[in-house]
Design a protein around this motif. Structure first.
Motif, PDB file in Angstrom:
ATOM      1  N   PHE A  74      -6.720  -8.409  18.592  1.00 18.74           N
ATOM      2  CA  PHE A  74      -8.305  -8.449  17.975  1.00 18.74           C
ATOM      3  C   PHE A  74      -8.932  -9.882  18.294  1.00 18.74           C
ATOM      4  N   VAL A  75      -8.366 -10.990  18.319  1.00 25.03           N
ATOM      5  CA  VAL A  75      -8.844 -12.014  18.638  1.00 25.03           C
ATOM      6  C   VAL A  75      -9.123 -12.531  19.998  1.00 25.03           C
ATOM      7  N   ASP A  76     -10.271 -12.923  20.212  1.00 20.91           N
ATOM      8  CA  ASP A  76     -10.788 -13.032  21.429  1.00 20.91           C
ATOM      9  C   ASP A  76      -9.845 -14.039  22.388  1.00 20.91           C
ATOM     10  N   PRO A  77      -9.156 -13.890  23.491  1.00 19.52           N
ATOM     11  CA  PRO A  77      -8.019 -14.798  23.946  1.00 19.52           C
ATOM     12  C   PRO A  77      -8.983 -15.894  24.744  1.00 19.52           C
ATOM     13  N   ASN A  78     -10.468 -15.853  24.607  1.00 21.04           N
ATOM     14  CA  ASN A  78     -11.135 -16.972  25.066  1.00 21.04           C
ATOM     15  C   ASN A  78     -11.696 -17.916  24.148  1.00 21.04           C
ATOM     16  N   LEU A  79     -11.185 -17.612  22.822  1.00 21.15           N
ATOM     17  CA  LEU A  79     -11.660 -18.487  21.668  1.00 21.15           C
ATOM     18  C   LEU A  79     -11.330 -19.889  21.941  1.00 21.15           C
ATOM     19  N   ARG A  80     -12.169 -20.751  21.445  1.00 21.11           N
ATOM     20  CA  ARG A  80     -11.727 -22.385  21.723  1.00 21.11           C
ATOM     21  C   ARG A  80     -12.559 -23.048  20.534  1.00 21.11           C
ATOM     22  N   GLY A  81     -11.806 -24.135  20.324  1.00 27.19           N
ATOM     23  CA  GLY A  81     -12.392 -24.914  19.073  1.00 27.19           C
ATOM     24  C   GLY A  81     -11.907 -26.368  19.159  1.00 27.19           C
ATOM     25  N   GLU A  82     -12.563 -26.896  18.180  1.00 27.29           N
ATOM     26  CA  GLU A  82     -12.091 -28.439  18.215  1.00 27.29           C
ATOM     27  C   GLU A  82     -11.090 -28.749  17.064  1.00 27.29           C
ATOM     28  N   ILE A  83      -9.909 -29.296  17.242  1.00 26.63           N
ATOM     29  CA  ILE A  83      -8.842 -29.682  16.464  1.00 26.63           C
ATOM     30  C   ILE A  83      -8.835 -30.944  16.216  1.00 26.63           C
ATOM     31  N   LEU A  84      -8.451 -31.470  14.974  1.00 22.96           N
ATOM     32  CA  LEU A  84      -8.540 -32.939  14.424  1.00 22.96           C
ATOM     33  C   LEU A  84      -7.361 -33.553  15.092  1.00 22.96           C
ATOM     34  N   ILE A  86      -6.576 -33.618  18.133  1.00 17.99           N
ATOM     35  CA  ILE A  86      -5.859 -33.062  19.258  1.00 17.99           C
ATOM     36  C   ILE A  86      -7.241 -32.994  20.227  1.00 17.99           C
ATOM     37  N   GLY A  87      -8.241 -32.305  19.750  1.00 18.44           N
ATOM     38  CA  GLY A  87      -9.523 -31.930  20.616  1.00 18.44           C
ATOM     39  C   GLY A  87      -9.758 -30.615  20.857  1.00 18.44           C
ATOM     40  N   GLU A  88     -10.455 -30.471  21.777  1.00 14.89           N
ATOM     41  CA  GLU A  88     -10.753 -28.923  22.302  1.00 14.89           C
ATOM     42  C   GLU A  88      -9.537 -28.267  22.696  1.00 14.89           C
ATOM     43  N   MET A  89      -9.189 -27.145  22.337  1.00 17.27           N
ATOM     44  CA  MET A  89      -8.131 -26.062  22.718  1.00 17.27           C
ATOM     45  C   MET A  89      -8.302 -24.778  22.620  1.00 17.27           C
ATOM     46  N   ASN A  90      -7.549 -24.089  23.165  1.00 20.56           N
ATOM     47  CA  ASN A  90      -7.502 -22.679  22.983  1.00 20.56           C
ATOM     48  C   ASN A  90      -6.992 -22.074  21.725  1.00 20.56           C
ATOM     49  N   LEU A  91      -7.945 -21.686  21.041  1.00 17.72           N
ATOM     50  CA  LEU A  91      -7.584 -21.151  19.332  1.00 17.72           C
ATOM     51  C   LEU A  91      -6.742 -19.993  19.508  1.00 17.72           C
ATOM     52  N   TYR A  92      -6.973 -19.089  20.500  1.00 16.92           N
ATOM     53  CA  TYR A  92      -6.076 -18.026  20.089  1.00 16.92           C
ATOM     54  C   TYR A  92      -4.733 -18.257  20.541  1.00 16.92           C
ATOM     55  N   HIS A  93      -4.443 -19.105  21.512  1.00  8.95           N
ATOM     56  CA  HIS A  93      -2.757 -19.506  21.472  1.00  8.95           C
ATOM     57  C   HIS A  93      -2.323 -20.224  20.367  1.00  8.95           C
TER      58      HIS A  93
END
Length: 361
Positions: A74-84, A86-93
């Motif tokens: 159910f989670v979008d495979p292209n979901l991305r976000g900023e991680i402290l 680390i920087g921007e990454m694929n949140l799905y993975h």
């Protein structure tokens, strides 16, 4: 002996633990250390706490496995976000990795804590015996298994067995999902893998643009022998705010890259090839039908297209049929036409692009 004297021992002197027996030197059997009971062996309250801790770990493992399945589907495979840090990454993975870690670590920590607090910890010595066993020995082995079952307190604490079985069973489900569908849940959302692999971003009316500049192509600007690497409009160059994402652009480059060639119409033998082109201008998929390498080496004199990976060779005068190498099918042709002077796609690809797969019709 004075303090300054040095005593040198013969390296061949036998240690004090050696004894003479039958002419052979042997170590004395040191025996087993005295058993030290654990708190859970003496205190039923401590045993109950250990049981709760183990079942909690197994429960977390089950939640992790269920979380993985929910995220996978159910989670979008292209979901991305900023991680402290680390920087921007694929949140799905990231979500898949964390839920899988919770599931696996819950099983591991639970099993280790169960063994250290509740399972028998006494040392047992068993003399080596002949491989074949009589019935009495088999009965003894069955008794050992029964004692182990009771020693692990499974007969008294059934929640241990239930939660351990649940954790192991649910943990197998994410493994089965990955084996069946990889890390792309779209395989479960589409009617079939064949239909999913048949799709590209090309649609009717999409302009052909030069990759990577994104410049539209006028049919009148092409000269005899021109070879241009093209993409659908909007998928060439860098990501823009209102355009496709970086992931979508990368996917398009892997599936929708096209080679555009201007040929003499008299050199074209295939009627379908002429009909799907414009005045000798033809467009073919760049994805090799062998293993998907980019076919981009064009021999102008022979009109041959070569794949640099395994030397598959395609004849552009006869609908890109294979004339050499391991590829088994011609390159798919993209039907093109002209609108307002610019080359556009008359439709998407009529067949799957890229290498073979068993569902291909």
């Amino acid at each position: 002996m004075s303090d300054d004297e040095i005593v040198v021992h013969d390296p061949h002197d036998k240690p004090a633990t050696y004894v003479e027996a039958d002419g052979l030197d042997r170590f004395e059997n040191p025996g087993l250390p005295p058993h030290r009971p654990r708190r859970a062996d003496l205190d039923e309250g401590a045993a109950k706490r250990a049981e709760r801790q183990v079942t909690t770990m197994f429960g977390l493992s089950m939640l992790g496995a269920l979380g993985f399945i929910v995220a996978y589907l159910f989670v979008d495979p292209n979901l991305r976000g900023e991680i402290l840090l680390i920087g921007e990454m694929n949140l799905y993975h990231l979500i898949l990795g964390l839920t899988m870690a919770v599931s696996l670590l819950g099983i591991g920590f639970g099993a280790v804590h169960w063994a250290k607090t509740l399972m028998p910890d006494t040392e047992v010595v068993e003399e080596r015996h002949l491989q074949a066993s009589d019935q009495a020995a088999r009965d003894d082995a069955a008794g050992v298994l029964s004692d182990g079952y009771r020693g692990a307190q499974l007969h008294r604490r059934p929640m241990l067995l239930l939660t351990a079985g649940g954790a192991l069973s649910l943990f197998a489900l994410p493994m089965a999902l990955q084996v069946a569908g990889g890390l792309d849940p779209n395989i479960w959302r589409d009617p079939s893998p064949a239909e999913m692999l048949s799709r590209t971003v090309w649609k009717k009316g999409m302009r052909l643009v030069i990759d990577p500049s994104g410049t539209p192509i006028r049919a009148s600007d092409l000269t005899q022998g021109s070879v241009i690497h093209v993409m659908p409009e909007g998928y060439a160059g860098a990501h823009t705010e209102d355009g496709p994402s970086d992931q979508e652009i990368m996917t398009a480059k892997a599936t929708s890259s096209v080679l555009l060639v201007k040929m003499n119409p008299e050199d074209i033998k295939s009627a379908k090839q002429r009909d799907w082109g414009v005045d000798g201008i033809v467009a073919y998929s760049k994805i090799c039908t062998h293993v998907g390498c980019p076919v981009a080496l064009y021999e102008r004199q022979t009109h041959h297209l070569l794949c640099p990976c395994h030397q598959s060779t395609f004849d552009m005068t006869n609908d890109c049929e294979v004339i050499f190498g391991p590829a088994k099918r011609p390159l798919p042709q993209l039907r093109i036409t002209v609108e307002d002077g610019y080359l556009v796609a008359a439709d998407g690809f009529a067949e799957p692009v890229g290498p073979s797969f068993w569902e291909r019709g």
